[in-house]
Design a protein around this motif. Structure first.
Motif, mmCIF file in Angstrom:
data_model
loop_
_atom_site.group_PDB
_atom_site.id
_atom_site.type_symbol
_atom_site.label_atom_id
_atom_site.label_comp_id
_atom_site.label_asym_id
_atom_site.label_seq_id
_atom_site.Cartn_x
_atom_site.Cartn_y
_atom_site.Cartn_z
ATOM 1 N N GLU A 5 38.263 8.838 -8.576
ATOM 2 C CA GLU A 5 38.001 8.178 -9.315
ATOM 3 C C GLU A 5 37.270 6.662 -9.722
ATOM 4 N N LYS A 8 33.800 7.603 -10.894
ATOM 5 C CA LYS A 8 33.387 6.855 -12.407
ATOM 6 C C LYS A 8 33.211 5.779 -12.804
ATOM 7 N N LEU A 9 33.664 4.467 -12.124
ATOM 8 C CA LEU A 9 33.403 3.442 -12.236
ATOM 9 C C LEU A 9 32.510 3.034 -12.340
ATOM 10 N N LYS A 10 31.671 1.382 -12.974
ATOM 11 C CA LYS A 10 30.382 1.263 -12.991
ATOM 12 C C LYS A 10 30.519 0.434 -12.478
ATOM 13 N N GLU A 12 31.737 -3.151 -11.816
ATOM 14 C CA GLU A 12 31.708 -4.407 -12.298
ATOM 15 C C GLU A 12 32.155 -5.200 -11.011
ATOM 16 N N GLN A 14 34.199 -4.920 -9.421
ATOM 17 C CA GLN A 14 36.243 -5.252 -9.128
ATOM 18 C C GLN A 14 36.570 -4.433 -7.530
#
Length: 468
Positions: A5, A8-10, A12, A14
Motif C-alpha cells: 500500500e 501506491k502513495l504519491k 505527499e 505523510q
C-alpha cells in the motif's frame, strides 16, 4: 501499512510506519540507505536514515534479514528505481541477525534454499512464487463458484485404494517398535484405531462422485499423498489436488471444462500477479545465461495457451502421429502403453504447437472407474497436454453401469467390500458423470516456469525428506 500500500502513495510528506525485513544496508558518513521488504509485494521500500536520527548507530550496523520498524515521512524519491522513499525519524528493532544468517546478498542455489525452507519466503524469488500460489488458489475457488459448483472437503484418512495402485501411506496407532521386535505374531487390524487397514488418501474423487450424485457439481481442493518412491522434478509425496465432479456431463463437456480452467488460471495470474510473473521471467532469463539451457519467453508461451483452442485427438491417433514423426524417443511409442512425458511434449510443442487433449486410452493403462467404450479395449479417459510440461490434467467419464464396473474390478483383482458404498451409487439412481484431477503444484510449476516442483510448495515432502 504494508509496503504494497505504501508504494501506491504519491509521497505527499505523510508520516507513516513501515515494518519488514532488511534486504540491504548502504552506509556513508552522513546517512544510510536501507532496503526494506515485508512480503506483501515484489517491490521494496527505500528508507533513508540521517546520522542525527536517534538509534542511527545501531540501525546502520544491522545486517541483512534483521526485522525493524521505521517511522518517518514518505516523500517523493529523488533517486532512480522508486517513486517514493521513507525519510526515517525513528526506528524500532524487533530482531537482529548475525553473520550466520543463511540468506546473504550473494546468489544461493535452489538446492541450498530447499534446506532453508523456513527462510525461503524472505527471498525475492520465493516471495513471488508463493504470492502467485495464493492467487491461483483464489482463482480456483472463484472459477468453480462462478459456475455453480459446491466446495467439498473430502477425507484425508481412508480405507480404500481409489486408484488401485497400492502406493499409499499407512496410518496406525500400533506400536511399530514392538511389532518390529516380534511382540505380535500377526497384525490384527481389529485392534487398531479404525479397526481396519487405513491410509492417507491419494484422491478425493470417489467422495466427490458421491456428492455429485446428489448436488450436481462439486469440487475438492485438498492435500493428497502418494507413497511413490520417485525422485524427479515432477513428483511429491504430499501435494494438493483440485478435483471437480459433475453429474450428467460426458467426456466432451469434461474436456471443455478442463480447457476453460487452465485458461482461467493463466488469465487470473496475468491479472492479479503480473509483477510476480515478470519477476519470475527475469529470474528464468538470468538463470539461462551461460548455460546450454534453451531460453524461451515463458510469458509468451502462457499467452499463447491462454488464447488457444485446445485440439482434441484420440490416443490411437496420438500413437500414429508419434510413430510417423521420425523422431527418436527414449521410450518407443507403442499402442497399449501409457504416453511418456517426451511423447506428450512432442505432441504439444512440436506437432500441434499448442495445448491438446488426448482421449480414449487403452483400459489397461487406466483406473477401474473409467467408462468403457464399446470396442472393449479403450475407456473414456482424457489427458490435457500443454507445451513445456506435457500432461497437466487427467480425467475421465466415470462408468455408471454397475455390471460393467463390477466386471472391471474383477478383472483387476480388486476387493469390492471396502467400496460397497461406491457401488451403491450405481445401484441407486445412477447417472452419467465426469471429472478430472489437476495437481495444484503441477499447475503452479507450469505457470511460474519453475523447473522443480519442490520449489512451488512451502515444505516439500519427498522420499527420505520430511523436514520442517
Amino acid at each position: 501499512m504494508r509496503i504494497k500500500e505504501i508504494l501506491k502513495l504519491k509521497g505527499e510528506n505523510q508520516t507513516i510506519k513501515a515494518r519488514g525485513w532488511i534486504r540491504s544496508v548502504r552506509n556513508s558518513k552522513a546517512f544510510s540507505f536501507v532496503v526494506l521488504n515485508d512480503g506483501s509485494c515484489q517491490g521494496t521500500l527505500q528508507v533513508v536514515m540521517n546520522s542525527d536520527m536517534e538509534g542511527y548507530e545501531e540501525a546502520s550496523s544491522l545486517l541483512v534479514g534483521s526485522c525493524v520498524e521505521f517511522t518517518g515521512e514518505l516523500v517523493a524519491s529523488q533517486g532512480k528505481g522508486q517513486n517514493v522513499e521513507l525519510q526515517a525519524k525513528g526506528v524500532h528493532i524487533y530482531g537482529k541477525t548475525d553473520e550466520n544468517y543463511p540468506l546473504q546478498k550473494k546468489a544461493t542455489s535452489l538446492e541450498f534454499l530447499r534446506e532453508q525452507a523456513h527462510l525461503r519466503p524472505r527471498t525475492n524469488l520465493f516471495g513471488a512464487v508463493f504470492r502467485l500460489r495464493h492467487q491461483l488458489a483464489m482463482a480456483t475457488h472463484q472459477f468453480f463458484h462462478e459456475r455453480g459448483f459446491y466446495y467439498l472437503n473430502s477425507p484425508i484418512l481412508t480405507a480404500v485404494d481409489a486408484e488401485g495402485a497400492g502406493e499409499m501411506f499407512n496410518v496406525t496407532t500400533f506400536d511399530l517398535e514392538k511389532m518390529a521386535k516380534g511382540s505380535f505374531d500377526k497384525v490384527d487390524y481389529s485392534r487398531d484405531y479404525f479397526g481396519k487397514p487405513t491410509n492417507l488418501c491419494v484422491t478425493g474423487q470417489l467422495e466427490g462422485e458421491c456428492f455429485a450424485m446428489g448436488m450436481g457439481s462439486v469440487y475438492t481442493f485438498g492435500p493428497t499423498f502418494r507413497a511413490e518412491n520417485s525422485n524427479t522434478p515432477r513428483h511429491l509425496s504430499e501435494f494438493w489436488m483440485i478435483e471437480p465432479e459433475v453429474a450428467f456431463m460426458d467426456l466432451e463437456g469434461n474436456a471443455e471444462l478442463a480447457a476453460d480452467f487452465v485458461k482461467y488460471l493463466i488469465s487470473y495470474a496475468f491479472d492479479h500477479a503480473g509483477d510476480e510473473l515478470e519477476a519470475l521471467q527475469k529470474y528464468h532469463q538470468f538463470s539461462a545465461k551461460g548455460t546450454n539451457e534453451k531460453y524461451e519467453n515463458h510469458l509468451l508461451v502462457l499467452e499463447k495457451v491462454k488464447d488457444s483452442t485446445f485440439e482434441r485427438i484420440t490416443y490411437s491417433k496420438a500413437i500414429e502421429i508419434l510413430q510417423k514423426s521420425g523422431k527418436k524417443f527414449d521410450f518407443s511409442p507403442e499402442w497399449g502403453v501409457e504416453l511418456q512425458t517426451e511423447h506428450e511434449r512432442y505432441l504439444a510443442e512440436e506437432f500441434f504447437k499448442g495445448p491438446v487433449t488426448v482421449t480414449d486410452y487403452p483400459k489397461d493403462c487406466k483406473a477401474f472407474y473409467m467408462k468403457q467404450n464399446d470396442d472393449g479395449k479403450t475407456v473414456r479417459a482424457m489427458d490435457v497436454l500443454v507445451p513445456g510440461v506435457g500432461e497437466i490434467i487427467g480425467g475421465s467419464q466415470r462408468e455408471e453401469d454397475l455390471d460393467k464396473l463390477i466386471k472391471r474390478m474383477d478383472e483387476m483383482g480388486m476387493e469390492k467390500g471396502p467400496l460397497w458404498w461406491y457401488l451403491d451409487l450405481r445401484r441407486f439412481g445412477s447417472a452419467p458423470h465426469s471429472g478430472f484431477g489437476l495437481g495444484f503444484e503441477r499447475a503452479l510449476r507450469y505457470i511460474s516456469g519453475m523447473k522443480n516442483i519442490r520449489d512451488v510448495i512451502p515444505f516439500p515432502r519427498t522420499p527420505k525428506n520430511c523436514d520442517f
